[in-house]
Design a protein around this motif. Structure first.
Motif, PDB file in Angstrom:
ATOM      1  N   ASN A  68       0.804  -1.220   0.000  1.00 18.98           N
ATOM      2  CA  ASN A  68       0.000   0.000   0.000  1.00 18.98           C
ATOM      3  C   ASN A  68       0.835   1.268   0.000  1.00 18.98           C
ATOM      4  OD1 ASN A  68      -1.565  -2.243   1.393  1.00 18.98           O
ATOM      5  ND2 ASN A  68      -3.163  -0.783   0.861  1.00 18.98           N
ATOM      6  N   PHE A  69       2.152   1.110  -0.002  1.00 16.53           N
ATOM      7  CA  PHE A  69       3.012   2.283   0.072  1.00 16.53           C
ATOM      8  C   PHE A  69       3.453   2.669  -1.329  1.00 16.53           C
ATOM      9  CE2 PHE A  69       7.080   4.417   0.339  1.00 16.53           C
ATOM     10  CZ  PHE A  69       6.892   5.315   1.379  1.00 16.53           C
ATOM     11  N   GLY A 230      -7.039  -3.497   5.026  1.00 14.16           N
ATOM     12  CA  GLY A 230      -7.268  -4.934   5.025  1.00 14.16           C
ATOM     13  C   GLY A 230      -8.691  -5.135   5.456  1.00 14.16           C
ATOM     14  N   SER A 231      -9.154  -6.382   5.517  1.00 11.74           N
ATOM     15  CA  SER A 231     -10.518  -6.553   5.994  1.00 11.74           C
ATOM     16  C   SER A 231     -10.483  -7.105   7.407  1.00 11.74           C
ATOM     17  CB  SER A 231     -11.298  -7.483   5.060  1.00 11.74           C
ATOM     18  OG  SER A 231     -10.583  -8.682   4.919  1.00 11.74           O
ATOM     19  N   GLY A 232     -11.551  -6.911   8.095  1.00 18.09           N
ATOM     20  CA  GLY A 232     -11.643  -7.355   9.477  1.00 18.09           C
ATOM     21  C   GLY A 232     -12.880  -6.715  10.047  1.00 18.09           C
ATOM     22  N   ALA A 233     -13.486  -7.368  11.001  1.00 19.93           N
ATOM     23  CA  ALA A 233     -14.771  -6.886  11.484  1.00 19.93           C
ATOM     24  C   ALA A 233     -14.605  -5.644  12.358  1.00 19.93           C
ATOM     25  CB  ALA A 233     -15.479  -7.986  12.249  1.00 19.93           C
ATOM     26  N   ASP A 234     -13.565  -5.612  13.212  1.00 19.58           N
ATOM     27  CA  ASP A 234     -13.465  -4.531  14.186  1.00 19.58           C
ATOM     28  C   ASP A 234     -12.324  -3.581  13.818  1.00 19.58           C
ATOM     29  OD1 ASP A 234     -13.505  -2.865  16.306  1.00 19.58           O
ATOM     30  OD2 ASP A 234     -12.808  -4.337  17.784  1.00 19.58           O
ATOM     31  N   VAL A 235     -12.687  -2.392  13.324  1.00 19.96           N
ATOM     32  CA  VAL A 235     -11.650  -1.456  12.907  1.00 19.96           C
ATOM     33  C   VAL A 235     -10.908  -0.872  14.110  1.00 19.96           C
ATOM     34  CG1 VAL A 235     -12.862  -0.826  10.801  1.00 19.96           C
ATOM     35  CG2 VAL A 235     -13.212   0.534  12.854  1.00 19.96           C
ATOM     36  N   HIS A 236     -11.461  -1.037  15.319  1.00 17.07           N
ATOM     37  CA  HIS A 236     -10.828  -0.453  16.502  1.00 17.07           C
ATOM     38  C   HIS A 236      -9.932  -1.439  17.242  1.00 17.07           C
ATOM     39  CE1 HIS A 236     -14.576   2.265  16.384  1.00 17.07           C
ATOM     40  NE2 HIS A 236     -13.591   2.821  15.733  1.00 17.07           N
TER      41      HIS A 236
ATOM     42  N   ASP B 114      -5.075  -9.448  -6.265  1.00 13.36           N
ATOM     43  CA  ASP B 114      -3.662  -9.276  -5.954  1.00 13.36           C
ATOM     44  C   ASP B 114      -3.550  -7.903  -5.299  1.00 13.36           C
ATOM     45  OD1 ASP B 114      -1.001  -8.734  -5.907  1.00 13.36           O
ATOM     46  OD2 ASP B 114      -0.712  -8.800  -8.089  1.00 13.36           O
ATOM     47  N   THR B 115      -3.078  -7.841  -4.062  1.00  9.74           N
ATOM     48  CA  THR B 115      -3.060  -6.553  -3.351  1.00  9.74           C
ATOM     49  C   THR B 115      -2.123  -5.560  -4.023  1.00  9.74           C
ATOM     50  OG1 THR B 115      -1.422  -7.515  -1.878  1.00  9.74           O
ATOM     51  CG2 THR B 115      -3.691  -7.389  -1.061  1.00  9.74           C
ATOM     52  N   LYS B 116      -1.226  -6.044  -4.900  1.00  6.83           N
ATOM     53  CA  LYS B 116      -0.306  -5.123  -5.568  1.00  6.83           C
ATOM     54  C   LYS B 116      -0.909  -4.526  -6.842  1.00  6.83           C
ATOM     55  CE  LYS B 116       4.194  -6.073  -3.763  1.00  6.83           C
ATOM     56  NZ  LYS B 116       4.528  -7.409  -3.257  1.00  6.83           N
ATOM     57  N   ALA B 117      -2.048  -5.097  -7.305  1.00  4.84           N
ATOM     58  CA  ALA B 117      -2.685  -4.580  -8.517  1.00  4.84           C
ATOM     59  C   ALA B 117      -3.184  -3.164  -8.253  1.00  4.84           C
ATOM     60  CB  ALA B 117      -3.853  -5.482  -8.909  1.00  4.84           C
TER      61      ALA B 117
END
Lengths: 430, 407
Positions: A68-69, A230-236, B114-117
């Motif tokens: 993500n960077f 990312g995914s996940g139920a609890d953002v906190h 793909d998380t890099k896409a």
């Protein structure tokens, strides 16, 4: 001598009322619009906490995972719970606070539930931001750790729920939970709300302040910017891949600032070693004014309005130059006679400038009235900052100085031309 | 016409003429750019949403006590049925975010698992089965969701269920140019197969680049009421306020103690109005400044021309005495003003362009369309001719006998 020029100027202005009125009105319009927009700029770009703005720093880091960077990204505004908690634990600043905006529904004795804006923060918040308390006190760092069910409420909410009396020890019902009131704020209205700009930059202060540990414990709803990757139920959750916490630190000397910056870089290096990411990370440490500037707190519309108004003032001045020129040169004959009778060029120049100055002062008075009207109009605009716009003594004085200066500036060229009227030619053509 | 004479005469008043030319030029630059700014605001305010705004009202409800997820969902269904039963309501739905509301949510959308896409942020509407119908959306390809496709909020967030998705036409064209989007898969909450494309649906708020405003997607989710807002489709627009009142009453009497307030209920039209009020205020302000500028410019022209007329009384008298008609004198001043205005306009075009460049640099504004220039020019010519009319008439009334008098 000035009194004599003043007298002459008044006579001359009276002789041609329409032209005089037009000049005064032109200057007044220019001054009125400029002062209105300058007042708005002045209020909006002011320092919300002048005594401390250079010692409070917003801490930001970019600890995105590699996927993500992107190099060249802006440093995100908020921290993850994991990073904020780590920094809080190290406590390397004089004071530090992590926080989030929130909202909760409070049940009242009258029966109708009430939705209130809240701030979930840590103990240092009150001393850090010089928050005055009318009754009771803020909570301690020990209360943070112990997740005490306590709250500090605003004067307005205290008025609404408890009739303005000392409500320390009273209970605030939040759904099936309850919080004990330990403090009531005094008069506190921080504008812009620099500590968190994601929920409206201007407005009343929050109504309830709760330890963030307690708020997380009770699952109180948060508001503001939440950014997850990312995914996940609890953002906190502690390790949720989400940015949602604001972090501030107080550092009272430049050497501490440098040391803290180094500390943040070291933290990033540790995270790299721990394998969170391989990129270099990013760190930002900005004081209050730098932070406000970076977030563009003064709306671009307001900036545009100011330039527009200053441009308008410029055009009004050009216009006044033209009108003054017409006025002075029309009197070539009279000026010629005065020159022939022994008046120096300087005297003519001064006399013309006095006349321009009088027009400027009159324009300033009318302009001030127009600016007052303008400020009133702005206050009735549906913007979130409208209520905070007001004219202070400084702006009042500025109006007069600006009016006088601009009219004298406008008078310079016409006075210069008038001063060079040749007495003989003027007399002859007369 | 005697352009040469006029130009020669103007040359003797270089400063005054210069001032007028400058004033007209600056006015031209500011007015053209202000009109352009107004146009940009109006265009922003009039973008369609794809939603039948006139027939929609929204009501938000918040819970006081936390209940079990099942109890909250059951309450939500009861509420929707109660609202649907109101006379004058043709459809109801619940949605996670409302147009022109307070918040919006986004997700990164990718075309590969793909998380890099590369990903683009797209706003998501989560809502009950009747959402598309209630909003009045038009399907342009594929189908709506089926009742058995609906999942819970938490299940969508976990991303493993392969929930279908409906996307907006603009997003479909962006992601799958030249291909049919229906049947393709996008990666937002896990793998989501596109089952339908709606003609138009936009972000609830103005955010990000303007081109992304029309990117939106919908997921079939059973929203619990504390996380959403009820939407009511009203048969008769005149009944909207009455229906808000009835809906609030129905929600208050139905179910446990909750936060039901007219503060959280509005027509969509009112919400739009409120959302754009800053833009509207700014547009009016710019209109005001333009008018003031034109007035001030006109005042300048009247003032200086009056001065010239007074100065030239004798010459005018002489011209009249040697045969110039009153129309000739009138024409002289009009032509003179036309020449000055032309000078101002020519210089003003350059300034307009320069100012536009500055605005483009600092305010993410587009290039000024060229047709603004001739419009501005004609306006300033007309303004000049109008302003000069009074002094010129006065000049034409100067009697020939003035020539014979020594001043």
């Amino acid at each position: 001598m000035l009194a004599y020029y003043f007298n002459l100027a008044l006579r001359s202005l009276k002789r041609n009322k329409v032209l005089t009125a037009l000049m005064v009105l032109t200057i007044a319009l220019g001054i009125g619009t400029s002062m209105t927009t300058l007042t708005v700029m002045h209020v909006l770009s002011g320092d919300p906490i002048p005594q401390k703005s250079a010692q409070l720093f917003r801490v930001r880091m970019n600890v995105f995972p590699d996927a993500n960077f992107k190099p060249g990204d802006k440093v995100p505004d908020n921290l993850t719970r994991r990073d904020a908690t780590a920094l809080m634990g190290d406590a390397r600043g004089d004071r530090q606070a992590m926080m989030s905006a929130g909202s909760m529904v409070v049940s009242t004795a009258q029966g109708d539930p009430l939705s209130v804006e809240a701030r979930y923060t840590s103990a240092d918040f009150f001393p850090m931001f010089d928050v005055p308390l009318r009754y009771g006190h803020g909570w301690s760092r020990a209360d943070d750790t112990a997740r005490e069910r306590v709250a500090v409420i605003s004067a307005a909410l205290n008025e609404q729920l408890f009739g303005g009396r000392d409500s320390v020890g009273k209970t605030l019902n939040v759904g099936d939970q309850s919080l004990r009131v330990i403090g009531v704020l005094g008069d506190w209205n921080m504008n812009p709300r620099f500590y968190d700009l994601s929920n409206g930059k201007f407005g009343d202060s929050e109504q309830v302040f709760v330890p963030i540990t307690t708020a997380l414990d009770l699952h109180l709803p948060t508001s503001g910017n939440t950014n997850c990757w990312g995914s996940g139920a609890d953002v906190h959750a502690m390790n949720a891949p989400c940015l949602w916490l604001q972090y501030w630190v107080e550092l009272d000397t430049p050497s501490k600032v440098a040391a803290y910056r180094q500390y943040l870089h070291n933290y990033i290096a540790q995270q790299q070693q721990a394998g969170r990411f391989t990129h270099r990370g990013q760190v930002s440490l900005q004081d209050v004014m730098q932070w406000l500037d970076a977030k563009g707190v003064v709306p671009s519309d307001v900036r545009l309005q100011m330039w527009l108004a200053l441009g308008f003032l410029g055009i009004c001045l050009l216009n006044t130059v033209g009108l003054l020129l017409a006025k002075f040169l029309r009197r070539s004959g009279e000026l010629g006679v005065r020159r022939a009778l022994g008046a120096s060029r300087k005297a003519i120049f001064m006399q013309c400038l006095v006349e321009a100055g009088i027009v400027g002062l009159a324009g300033g008075v009318v302009g001030l009235a127009l600016a007052g009207l303008g400020v009133l109009l702005v206050r009735h605009q549906p913007t979130d900052y409208a209520a905070f716009i007001h004219m202070d003594l400084g702006m009042l004085l500025t109006t007069f100085v600006l009016a006088l200066l601009s009219s004298l500036l406008a008078g310079l060229l016409p006075a210069w031309k008038a001063m060079h009227v040749a007495p003989a030619a003027a007399l002859k053509s007369n | 016409m005697h352009f040469r004479h006029i130009l020669h005469a103007l040359g003797r008043h270089r400063i005054a003429v210069g001032l007028l030319v400058l004033e007209i030029a600056f006015s031209c630059a500011v007015v053209c750019n202000a009109l352009f700014l107004i146009g940009a605001r109006l265009e922003r305010m009039q973008r369609p949403t794809g939603v039948d705004e006139a027939h929609l009202v929204e009501v938000g409800v918040r819970s006081v006590m936390r209940g079990s997820p099942e109890a909250v969902m059951a309450q939500t269904r009861t509420d929707l049925a109660a609202l649907r039963a109101l006379p004058g309501v043709s459809d109801t739905a619940i949605v996670n975010q409302t147009l022109f509301g307070h918040s919006m949510s986004f997700s990164g959308v990718r075309l590969r698992d793909d998380t890099k896409a590369p990903s683009i942020p797209v706003t998501q509407y989560l809502g009950s089965e009747s959402l598309g119908r209630t909003l009045g959306l038009k399907l342009s390809a594929g189908r709506w969701f089926k009742p058995d496709e609906f999942v819970s909020d938490a299940k969508l967030e976990n991303g493993s269920s392969g929930v279908p998705v409906i996307i907006s036409r603009a997003l479909a064209d962006h992601l799958f140019p030249g291909r049919s989007a229906v049947g393709q898969t996008i990666y937002a909450f896990g793998a989501n197969r596109v089952v339908g494309v709606v003609k138009r649906l936009v972000q609830p708020l103005d955010y990000g680049p303007p081109g992304n405003y029309g990117y939106a997607m919908m997921f079939p989710v059973d929203m619990p009421y504390p996380n959403g807002t009820y939407l009511l489709r009203v048969k008769d627009t005149a009944q909207r306020q009455a229906i808000i009142g009835e809906a609030l009453h129905a929600l208050k009497t139905d179910g446990p103690l909750r936060l039901v307030s007219s503060k959280y209920a509005t027509t969509l039209e009112a919400a739009r109005d409120k959302y754009y009020r800053n833009d509207r205020a700014m547009a009016w302000l710019l209109v005001g400044v333009c008018l003031l500028l034109l007035v001030v410019t006109a005042v300048g022209i009247v003032g200086l021309t009056s001065f010239w007329v007074a100065q030239r009384r004798r010459q005018i008298g002489i011209r009249r005495a040697i045969g110039a008609t009153r129309a000739d004198i009138l024409a002289y001043f009009h032509v003179e003003n036309f020449l000055i205005a032309t000078g101002g306009i020519v210089l003003g075009m350059g300034l307009t362009y320069g100012l536009n460049l500055l605005l483009m640099l600092h305010y993410e504004l587009g290039r000024l369309p060229l047709y603004y220039l001739p419009v501005g020019a004609v306006a300033l010519w007309l303004l000049g001719q109008l302003a000069v009319l009074g002094p010129a008439l006065r000049a034409s009334n100067v009697p020939p006998v003035v020539a014979t008098r020594s001043a």
